[in-house]
Design a protein around this motif. Structure first.
Motif, PDB file in Angstrom:
ATOM      1  N   ALA A  86      31.267  19.943  42.749  1.00 43.52           N
ATOM      2  CA  ALA A  86      29.991  19.479  43.563  1.00 43.52           C
ATOM      3  C   ALA A  86      28.749  20.285  43.382  1.00 43.52           C
ATOM      4  O   ALA A  86      29.331  21.426  42.793  1.00 43.52           O
ATOM      5  CB  ALA A  86      30.587  19.957  45.159  1.00 43.52           C
ATOM      6  N   PRO A  87      27.754  19.753  43.366  1.00 36.60           N
ATOM      7  CA  PRO A  87      26.591  20.675  42.936  1.00 36.60           C
ATOM      8  C   PRO A  87      26.536  21.952  43.941  1.00 36.60           C
ATOM      9  O   PRO A  87      25.759  22.801  43.210  1.00 36.60           O
ATOM     10  CB  PRO A  87      25.411  19.463  43.600  1.00 36.60           C
ATOM     11  CG  PRO A  87      25.963  18.162  43.643  1.00 36.60           C
ATOM     12  CD  PRO A  87      27.519  18.494  44.056  1.00 36.60           C
ATOM     13  N   THR A  88      27.056  21.998  45.014  1.00 39.23           N
ATOM     14  CA  THR A  88      27.043  23.218  45.569  1.00 39.23           C
ATOM     15  C   THR A  88      28.089  24.087  45.110  1.00 39.23           C
ATOM     16  O   THR A  88      28.032  25.333  45.478  1.00 39.23           O
ATOM     17  CB  THR A  88      27.074  22.818  46.994  1.00 39.23           C
ATOM     18  OG1 THR A  88      28.187  22.215  47.409  1.00 39.23           O
ATOM     19  CG2 THR A  88      26.128  22.081  47.604  1.00 39.23           C
ATOM     20  N   GLY A  89      29.034  23.636  44.283  1.00 44.24           N
ATOM     21  CA  GLY A  89      29.895  24.620  44.034  1.00 44.24           C
ATOM     22  C   GLY A  89      29.483  25.886  43.246  1.00 44.24           C
ATOM     23  O   GLY A  89      28.863  25.795  42.413  1.00 44.24           O
ATOM     24  N   ASP A  90      29.982  27.045  43.787  1.00 43.36           N
ATOM     25  CA  ASP A  90      29.614  28.277  43.318  1.00 43.36           C
ATOM     26  C   ASP A  90      30.230  28.614  42.059  1.00 43.36           C
ATOM     27  O   ASP A  90      31.300  28.226  41.715  1.00 43.36           O
ATOM     28  CB  ASP A  90      29.537  29.428  44.393  1.00 43.36           C
ATOM     29  CG  ASP A  90      30.928  29.642  44.817  1.00 43.36           C
ATOM     30  OD1 ASP A  90      31.105  30.918  44.509  1.00 43.36           O
ATOM     31  OD2 ASP A  90      31.410  29.237  45.463  1.00 43.36           O
ATOM     32  N   GLU A  91      29.553  29.729  41.337  1.00 38.22           N
ATOM     33  CA  GLU A  91      30.069  30.130  39.980  1.00 38.22           C
ATOM     34  C   GLU A  91      31.674  30.990  40.154  1.00 38.22           C
ATOM     35  O   GLU A  91      32.428  30.640  39.214  1.00 38.22           O
ATOM     36  CB  GLU A  91      29.129  31.020  39.546  1.00 38.22           C
ATOM     37  CG  GLU A  91      29.428  31.319  38.086  1.00 38.22           C
ATOM     38  CD  GLU A  91      28.314  32.236  37.367  1.00 38.22           C
ATOM     39  OE1 GLU A  91      28.847  32.978  36.643  1.00 38.22           O
ATOM     40  OE2 GLU A  91      27.067  32.037  37.633  1.00 38.22           O
ATOM     41  N   VAL A  92      31.837  31.374  41.216  1.00 38.28           N
ATOM     42  CA  VAL A  92      33.113  32.163  41.502  1.00 38.28           C
ATOM     43  C   VAL A  92      34.257  31.315  41.634  1.00 38.28           C
ATOM     44  O   VAL A  92      35.173  31.247  40.930  1.00 38.28           O
ATOM     45  CB  VAL A  92      32.912  33.190  42.778  1.00 38.28           C
ATOM     46  CG1 VAL A  92      34.317  33.922  42.915  1.00 38.28           C
ATOM     47  CG2 VAL A  92      32.077  34.280  42.501  1.00 38.28           C
ATOM     48  N   GLN A  93      33.744  30.092  42.373  1.00 33.64           N
ATOM     49  CA  GLN A  93      35.013  29.142  42.796  1.00 33.64           C
ATOM     50  C   GLN A  93      35.254  28.355  41.357  1.00 33.64           C
ATOM     51  O   GLN A  93      36.417  28.209  40.982  1.00 33.64           O
ATOM     52  CB  GLN A  93      34.341  28.194  43.830  1.00 33.64           C
ATOM     53  CG  GLN A  93      35.242  26.873  44.122  1.00 33.64           C
ATOM     54  CD  GLN A  93      36.750  27.530  44.832  1.00 33.64           C
ATOM     55  OE1 GLN A  93      36.605  28.587  45.246  1.00 33.64           O
ATOM     56  NE2 GLN A  93      37.709  26.769  44.850  1.00 33.64           N
ATOM     57  N   MET A  94      34.528  28.212  40.593  1.00 38.12           N
ATOM     58  CA  MET A  94      34.641  27.573  39.206  1.00 38.12           C
ATOM     59  C   MET A  94      35.386  28.515  38.389  1.00 38.12           C
ATOM     60  O   MET A  94      36.196  27.945  37.731  1.00 38.12           O
ATOM     61  CB  MET A  94      33.046  26.977  38.414  1.00 38.12           C
ATOM     62  CG  MET A  94      33.505  26.475  37.258  1.00 38.12           C
ATOM     63  SD  MET A  94      34.357  25.118  37.224  1.00 38.12           S
ATOM     64  CE  MET A  94      33.290  23.728  37.847  1.00 38.12           C
ATOM     65  N   LYS A  95      35.183  29.713  38.364  1.00 38.59           N
ATOM     66  CA  LYS A  95      35.770  30.797  37.670  1.00 38.59           C
ATOM     67  C   LYS A  95      37.261  30.706  38.043  1.00 38.59           C
ATOM     68  O   LYS A  95      38.199  31.041  37.368  1.00 38.59           O
ATOM     69  CB  LYS A  95      35.286  32.298  37.771  1.00 38.59           C
ATOM     70  CG  LYS A  95      34.042  32.420  36.733  1.00 38.59           C
ATOM     71  CD  LYS A  95      33.830  34.006  36.870  1.00 38.59           C
ATOM     72  CE  LYS A  95      32.476  34.136  35.925  1.00 38.59           C
ATOM     73  NZ  LYS A  95      32.325  35.483  36.047  1.00 38.59           N
ATOM     74  N   LEU A  96      37.439  30.696  39.428  1.00 39.58           N
ATOM     75  CA  LEU A  96      38.834  30.766  40.025  1.00 39.58           C
ATOM     76  C   LEU A  96      39.631  29.599  39.451  1.00 39.58           C
ATOM     77  O   LEU A  96      40.779  29.428  39.056  1.00 39.58           O
ATOM     78  CB  LEU A  96      38.899  30.887  41.533  1.00 39.58           C
ATOM     79  CG  LEU A  96      40.202  30.547  42.233  1.00 39.58           C
ATOM     80  CD1 LEU A  96      41.277  31.751  41.884  1.00 39.58           C
ATOM     81  CD2 LEU A  96      39.887  30.725  43.622  1.00 39.58           C
ATOM     82  N   GLN A  97      38.930  28.362  39.638  1.00 35.69           N
ATOM     83  CA  GLN A  97      39.497  27.034  39.335  1.00 35.69           C
ATOM     84  C   GLN A  97      39.994  26.943  37.798  1.00 35.69           C
ATOM     85  O   GLN A  97      41.051  26.442  37.622  1.00 35.69           O
ATOM     86  CB  GLN A  97      38.784  26.007  39.655  1.00 35.69           C
ATOM     87  CG  GLN A  97      38.506  25.734  41.040  1.00 35.69           C
ATOM     88  CD  GLN A  97      39.805  25.453  41.880  1.00 35.69           C
ATOM     89  OE1 GLN A  97      40.883  24.865  41.478  1.00 35.69           O
ATOM     90  NE2 GLN A  97      39.943  26.091  42.988  1.00 35.69           N
ATOM     91  N   LYS A  98      39.118  27.534  36.946  1.00 32.10           N
ATOM     92  CA  LYS A  98      39.524  27.663  35.535  1.00 32.10           C
ATOM     93  C   LYS A  98      40.642  28.450  35.115  1.00 32.10           C
ATOM     94  O   LYS A  98      41.588  28.158  34.295  1.00 32.10           O
ATOM     95  CB  LYS A  98      38.077  28.030  34.825  1.00 32.10           C
ATOM     96  CG  LYS A  98      37.129  26.823  34.502  1.00 32.10           C
ATOM     97  CD  LYS A  98      35.910  27.366  33.917  1.00 32.10           C
ATOM     98  CE  LYS A  98      34.916  26.124  33.680  1.00 32.10           C
ATOM     99  NZ  LYS A  98      33.708  26.520  32.818  1.00 32.10           N
ATOM    100  N   ALA A  99      40.390  29.750  35.826  1.00 36.44           N
ATOM    101  CA  ALA A  99      41.752  30.760  35.745  1.00 36.44           C
ATOM    102  C   ALA A  99      42.878  30.006  35.974  1.00 36.44           C
ATOM    103  O   ALA A  99      44.074  30.517  35.569  1.00 36.44           O
ATOM    104  CB  ALA A  99      41.428  31.975  36.460  1.00 36.44           C
ATOM    105  N   LEU A 100      42.959  29.258  37.296  1.00 37.81           N
ATOM    106  CA  LEU A 100      44.144  28.529  37.833  1.00 37.81           C
ATOM    107  C   LEU A 100      44.823  27.619  36.796  1.00 37.81           C
ATOM    108  O   LEU A 100      46.173  27.510  36.666  1.00 37.81           O
ATOM    109  CB  LEU A 100      43.831  28.011  39.161  1.00 37.81           C
ATOM    110  CG  LEU A 100      43.795  28.559  40.290  1.00 37.81           C
ATOM    111  CD1 LEU A 100      43.373  27.860  41.374  1.00 37.81           C
ATOM    112  CD2 LEU A 100      45.062  29.205  40.758  1.00 37.81           C
TER     113      LEU A 100
END
Length: 179
Positions: free
Chosen positions: A112-126
């Motif tokens: 989502a456009p409001t998705g923050d960078e930390v959440q994206m890093k977490l998802q990529k790490a997962l």
């Protein structure tokens, strides 16, 4: 609606369809997000959820009530997710790192456009975790499930799950800190 009421409706021939509709209404959204966290893509998750509930319907008579209804449904969902990911790797002869890249690309597109960078890093790490480890992490961290329930769903001991979760957390921390 209480689980016992749904089970009662499912067990009676004249209310089986109604009971199944209640079951779907009760668990559909949770099952969708459980699946979506594993397969990332909305369309894949949507298709899988339909397949999961078809499987639930076909196997209602096999539900022995020696576990909770939601853990039984989650077990079916979990197995379907893992089978889907295995088939996807085999069908496209995709090495694990390529599937990870494909899922990462879909994740980046679906954020989502409001998705923050930390959440994206977490998802990529997962996505770098083995499927079963990611599954355990998702159920404990995001779904706030008890290890006993996760053990029932996955058929794994609580001790092994705790170790798997601990390893997942450590790997995620290392991956996030190296980015």
């Amino acid at each position: 609606m209480l689980e016992e009421q749904i089970i009662k409706k499912i067990r009676e021939e004249e209310t089986r369809n109604y009971g199944f509709n209640l079951l779907v209404r009760e668990y559909q959204e949770r099952v969708y997000w459980h699946v979506r966290k594993m397969v990332i893509d909305h369309d894949d998750a949507d298709d899988l959820v339909q397949e999961i509930f078809v499987k639930v319907w076909k196997n209602l008579s096999k539900f022995r009530e020696d576990s909770k209804l939601y853990t039984w449904v989650y077990r079916i969902a979990t197995n379907e997710c893992l089978n889907f990911l295995r088939k996807k790797k085999r069908r496209f002869f995709v090495p694990i790192h390529d599937l990870e890249g494909e899922l990462t690309e879909k994740l980046t597109q679906n954020i989502a456009p409001t998705g923050d960078e930390v959440q994206m890093k977490l998802q990529k790490a997962l996505l770098k975790l083995p499927d079963k480890q990611r599954l355990v992490f998702n159920m404990k961290y995001f779904d706030d499930m008890k290890f006993a329930d996760i053990a029932e769903i996955t058929g794994t001991s609580v001790g092994a799950l705790k170790a798997s979760y601990h390893h997942a957390v450590k790997k995620i921390e290392d991956l996030i800190n190296t980015d």
